[in-house]
Motif scaffolding. Structure first.
Motif, PDB file in Angstrom:
ATOM      1  N   UNK A  25       0.823  -1.199   0.000  1.00  0.00           N
ATOM      2  CA  UNK A  25       0.000   0.000   0.000  1.00  0.00           C
ATOM      3  C   UNK A  25       0.864   1.258   0.000  1.00  0.00           C
ATOM      4  N   UNK A  26       0.211   2.332  -0.405  1.00  0.00           N
ATOM      5  CA  UNK A  26       0.809   3.653  -0.235  1.00  0.00           C
ATOM      6  C   UNK A  26      -0.075   4.404   0.756  1.00  0.00           C
ATOM      7  N   UNK A  27      -0.367   5.643   0.498  1.00  0.00           N
ATOM      8  CA  UNK A  27      -1.202   6.403   1.422  1.00  0.00           C
ATOM      9  C   UNK A  27      -2.646   5.863   1.403  1.00  0.00           C
ATOM     10  N   UNK A  28      -3.368   6.121   2.493  1.00  0.00           N
ATOM     11  CA  UNK A  28      -4.776   5.737   2.535  1.00  0.00           C
ATOM     12  C   UNK A  28      -5.543   6.476   1.450  1.00  0.00           C
ATOM     13  N   UNK A  29      -6.509   5.760   0.875  1.00  0.00           N
ATOM     14  CA  UNK A  29      -7.290   6.338  -0.214  1.00  0.00           C
ATOM     15  C   UNK A  29      -6.902   5.803  -1.567  1.00  0.00           C
ATOM     16  N   UNK A  30      -5.880   4.921  -1.600  1.00  0.00           N
ATOM     17  CA  UNK A  30      -5.399   4.345  -2.860  1.00  0.00           C
ATOM     18  C   UNK A  30      -5.506   2.830  -2.817  1.00  0.00           C
ATOM     19  N   UNK A  31      -6.054   2.252  -3.861  1.00  0.00           N
ATOM     20  CA  UNK A  31      -6.091   0.795  -4.005  1.00  0.00           C
ATOM     21  C   UNK A  31      -5.095   0.391  -5.070  1.00  0.00           C
ATOM     22  N   UNK A  32      -4.118  -0.390  -4.679  1.00  0.00           N
ATOM     23  CA  UNK A  32      -3.085  -0.854  -5.592  1.00  0.00           C
ATOM     24  C   UNK A  32      -3.628  -2.033  -6.416  1.00  0.00           C
ATOM     25  N   UNK A  33      -3.896  -1.806  -7.697  1.00  0.00           N
ATOM     26  CA  UNK A  33      -4.447  -2.866  -8.546  1.00  0.00           C
ATOM     27  C   UNK A  33      -3.394  -3.415  -9.500  1.00  0.00           C
ATOM     28  N   UNK A  34      -2.126  -3.217  -9.182  1.00  0.00           N
ATOM     29  CA  UNK A  34      -1.052  -3.676 -10.065  1.00  0.00           C
ATOM     30  C   UNK A  34      -1.074  -5.191 -10.238  1.00  0.00           C
ATOM     31  N   UNK A  35      -1.494  -5.915  -9.179  1.00  0.00           N
ATOM     32  CA  UNK A  35      -1.465  -7.374  -9.259  1.00  0.00           C
ATOM     33  C   UNK A  35      -2.452  -7.922 -10.283  1.00  0.00           C
ATOM     34  N   UNK A  36      -3.480  -7.155 -10.611  1.00  0.00           N
ATOM     35  CA  UNK A  36      -4.429  -7.625 -11.632  1.00  0.00           C
ATOM     36  C   UNK A  36      -4.348  -6.776 -12.885  1.00  0.00           C
ATOM     37  N   UNK A  37      -3.308  -5.961 -12.982  1.00  0.00           N
ATOM     38  CA  UNK A  37      -3.102  -5.119 -14.168  1.00  0.00           C
ATOM     39  C   UNK A  37      -1.677  -5.301 -14.688  1.00  0.00           C
ATOM     40  N   UNK A  38      -1.272  -6.547 -14.798  1.00  0.00           N
ATOM     41  CA  UNK A  38       0.024  -6.893 -15.377  1.00  0.00           C
ATOM     42  C   UNK A  38       1.181  -6.194 -14.654  1.00  0.00           C
TER      43      UNK A  38
END
Length: 496
Positions: free
Chosen positions: A322-335
């Motif tokens: 994670x980074x700051x609150x308010x961000x969803x890291x979707x890298x794992x499902x976006x290549x």
């Protein structure tokens, strides 16, 4: 005549009693009858014309409004200065959804694929698809972050590749091309030598995967065996849990497919749903009651913890790194591309994110998402889903295209998918699921009141008639006469 009046009064007493009993029975049985009708009409069944049509084809207008963050100072950003953006849009598209390959199964589930198409609506837009905007180049900046831990020589080779195809850190192109795709020699090169690195084999665009596509194979419960499970997802693309995240809880496929929910909702109920585009399940919470076209509703909104990081909200640890609150890291499902989802303008996010970018002004009214639900049926009346797509960018040594860019989560676009129940279907919905149950409810109490009033009035009349019948005098006992002779002595002399 008096005897007839007493019989009539007694008849009204009996009729009033029957009316009262029927009204009382209705009060007890009425809610059960209404509930059974709701259950009957909300099961996913082709025989249910109203709700099945709403589920299958979404017959109400639905739109996607897209806003671009036009970069005002790309050259300065490459020197390490703070990004400055201005919002452009909306660019509005009519969204058409239709479920196909609908297959009912013996275990009380139904499978389908929902296909979607988008059509530009110039009259509703604040510009044309020919408008030119500048945004970060995901192909360059995304690939740079993805390669930052690879050997230096590979990074130099990638930088040389970017130069060969004249790809820089920022793109300046028409909205239509950025949305639906443009020809790129770099995309062709990457697909040939690094297959799977990017999600497209044709034109590259932010929404190129969306148009004329489907959201995957959903299998949901019909509610036939248990209405509490109606619309709940049983599996998606054959999966009962996701492969993207770090914990079992984060990988759970919870709730519905995000279009309808089970009936009989309360203020304690939540709205869980699985979003393939966000690669996770999400849950909205009750905010307040309301009304639309005379139809009662509950408004559900995203809690502040929805995109909170694992530090601020422990259950979200599974969605990290994670980074700051308010961000969803979707890298794992976006290549593995460094892409983050948030609320528009970083609404409900860590305030530090606003400090990194100039030109953002979050507000709940403009940027909060909500769903208005008819609680009795679980049918959405008004929907506004707002999300923002962000790219994490930074300086990567060896890749000169990244210059001296400071570490920043850069907003690229935000979009709103909204729709509301309208047209003839409103009248049908209100009549069948609001007006008729309300009339039945009031009728119960009208019958009880009418029955009580009839009994009271008829009882008073009956006793009054009985009291005034012949042979019954109101005179004192000392002056009562028992026969005609006693009342008139002359009659007695004549008889003698």
């Amino acid at each position: 005549m008096a005897i007839n009046k007493s019989k009539v009064a007694f008849g009204f007493i009996v009729a009033g009693s029957l009316t009262l009993i029927f009204g009382a029975i209705s009060v007890i049985v009425g809610p059960t009858v209404i509930s059974s009708q709701v259950v009957k009409n909300t099961v996913i069944d082709p025989k249910n014309d109203l709700t099945y049509t709403m589920w299958k084809d979404i017959p109400v207008p639905f739109f996607m409004s897209v806003y671009f963050f036009n970069v005002l100072n790309p050259a300065e950003i490459l020197k390490g200065e703070k990004p400055m953006v201005e919002q452009r849009g909306p660019y509005v598209y009519r969204k058409q959804c239709q479920k196909e390959n609908i297959t009912f199964h013996p275990n009380g589930t139904v499978s389908y694929r929902e296909y979607r198409q988008y059509h530009f609506e110039p009259s509703m837009s604040a510009g044309n698809e020919s408008d030119v905007v500048t945004i970060p180049n995901m192909l360059v900046l995304g690939a740079s972050v993805m390669m930052e831990n690879l050997p230096y020589v590979l990074r130099l080779m990638m930088s040389a590749t970017f130069k060969t195809f004249k790809e820089g850190a920022f793109l300046t192109k028409p909205v239509g091309e950025l949305m639906w795709g443009y020809d790129s020699g770099l995309v062709d090169f990457l697909n040939q030598y690094l297959p799977g690195m990017i999600p497209t084999s044709g034109k590259f665009g932010l929404f190129s995967e969306f148009n004329n596509s489907n959201t995957g194979l959903f299998t949901v419960f019909t509610g036939k065996d248990d209405i509490r499970k109606v619309h709940r997802v049983d599996s998606w693309n054959g999966l009962t849990e996701l492969p993207y995240w770090r914990t079992a809880q984060s990988n759970m496929i919870n709730g519905t497919a995000g279009q309808m929910w089970p009936p009989f909702m309360t203020k304690e109920s939540t709205l869980p749903f699985y979003s393939p585009d966000a690669c996770r399940s999400m849950e909205l919470v009750y905010q307040r009651p309301g009304e639309m076209y005379g139809i009662p509703l509950y408004r559900y909104v995203a809690p502040k913890t929805l995109f909170a990081n694992g530090t601020d909200y422990a259950p979200n640890e599974g969605f990290c790194p994670c980074r700051q609150s308010g961000l969803l890291n979707v890298s794992t499902c976006r290549h593995n591309s460094p892409v983050f989802i948030s609320h528009p303008h970083f609404f409900n996010a860590d305030p530090v994110l606003l400090d990194y970018v100039q030109g953002l002004n979050p507000s709940e009214e403009k940027h909060g998402l909500f769903i208005d639900i008819h609680p009795q049926t679980g049918v959405p009346l008004n929907v506004s889903i707002r999300l923002q797509l962000n790219l994490y960018m930074k300086k990567v040594s060896g890749i000169t295209e990244t210059g001296k860019i400071s570490d920043v989560v850069m907003p690229m676009i935000w979009f709103e998918e909204n729709g509301y129940i309208d047209g003839p279907i409103v009248n049908t919905f209100r009549t069948n699921l609001v007006v008729l149950p309300t009339v039945l409810e009031y009728l119960q109490y009208i019958l009880i009141g009418l029955g009580l009033a009839t009994i009271i009035v008829a009882t008073v009349v009956y006793h009054k008639v009985k009291t005034n019948q012949p042979g019954q005098s109101n005179l004192p006992d000392g002056i009562k006469c028992s026969s005609a002779e006693e009342r008139d002595p002359l009659l007695q002399d004549d008889m003698n």
